[in-house]
Scaffold this active site. Structure first.
Site, PDB file in Angstrom:
ATOM      1  N   HIS A   1      -3.142   8.331  39.715  1.00  0.00           N
ATOM      2  CA  HIS A   1      -3.779   9.439  38.997  1.00  0.00           C
ATOM      3  C   HIS A   1      -2.948   9.739  37.761  1.00  0.00           C
ATOM      4  O   HIS A   1      -1.899   9.133  37.541  1.00  0.00           O
ATOM      5  CB  HIS A   1      -3.939  10.680  39.886  1.00  0.00           C
ATOM      6  CG  HIS A   1      -2.653  11.306  40.336  1.00  0.00           C
ATOM      7  ND1 HIS A   1      -2.596  12.399  41.155  1.00  0.00           N
ATOM      8  CD2 HIS A   1      -1.346  10.991  40.075  1.00  0.00           C
ATOM      9  CE1 HIS A   1      -1.345  12.735  41.395  1.00  0.00           C
ATOM     10  NE2 HIS A   1      -0.573  11.903  40.741  1.00  0.00           N
TER      11      HIS A   1
ATOM     12  N   SER B   1       0.901   8.052  43.202  1.00  0.00           N
ATOM     13  CA  SER B   1       1.357   8.626  41.948  1.00  0.00           C
ATOM     14  C   SER B   1       2.481   7.770  41.353  1.00  0.00           C
ATOM     15  O   SER B   1       2.282   6.591  41.094  1.00  0.00           O
ATOM     16  CB  SER B   1       1.797  10.076  42.180  1.00  0.00           C
ATOM     17  OG  SER B   1       2.084  10.736  40.979  1.00  0.00           O
TER      18      SER B   1
END
Length: 204
Positions: A126, A101
């Protein structure tokens, strides 16, 4: 009983006697920084402050940021990324363990050609997420608009710094995409993968 931060001896230039400082303090003096937790405002401010201070102290010596992070808050992560682009020294990023992330966003923000992953490291990218269920309808809409802007910002950075086309990054950010070190290298997130020495087990 928790183990405290180890202390190591350090001698300032020109002084005869060494003083005991915690190991991270000692490593910071060698321009080695560590992100080993979730990204939040506290750790972001610490890393930003260290990078700015070390840049003022000597803007000719590179900085090294070691990353083992599951991700965290977007804005504190962007603060670290922007500071990496702002300071004069090149910032090497090194992924050890996991850069997921916002951890991967900070990893890709290192100086191009100076981003490295350890051979068994994992990388995950993501799109930014939020807890919509806690918001009222009006706040929900405003937060959704802000998330779209943040997603656009992150996507542009990944495109710029990986060399991948927009459609590839956009598809990747639709879901959790985990990569090995070599896959992250092929994806342009890192430039180098450390090689393990077969004889000694040490990485070179």
């Amino acid at each position: 009983m928790p183990i405290g931060v180890p202390k190591v001896p350090f001698r300032n230039p020109g002084e005869e006697d060494a003083v005991w400082v915690d190991v991270y303090n000692r490593l910071h003096r060698e321009r080695l920084l560590f992100l080993g937790q979730e990204v939040d405002s506290e750790i972001s401010n610490q890393i930003v402050g260290l990078m700015v201070y070390l840049s003022i102290e000597d803007d000719t010596r590179d900085l090294y940021l070691f990353i083992n992070s599951p991700g965290g808050w977007v804005i504190p992560g962007i603060a670290i990324y922007d500071t990496m682009q702002f300071v004069l020294p090149d910032v090497h990023t090194i992924c050890m363990g996991l850069a997921a992330s916002m951890g991967s966003f900070i990893l890709v923000g290192g100086e191009i050609t100076k981003r490295l992953a350890f051979p068994h490291a994992r990388v995950m990218i993501h799109q930014p997420a939020s807890s919509f269920y806690e918001a009222q309808a009006r706040d929900f809409i405003l937060e959704a608009e802000e998330l779209l802007k943040l997603r656009e910002t992150l996507t542009k950075v990944y495109v710029q710094r990986t060399g991948n086309p927009l459609w590839v990054i956009s598809e990747d950010m639709e879901r959790d995409v985990f990569m090995s070190a070599t896959e992250a290298q092929a994806h342009g997130i890192v430039d180098l993968v450390a090689i393990e020495n077969e004889n000694t087990g040490n990485s070179i």
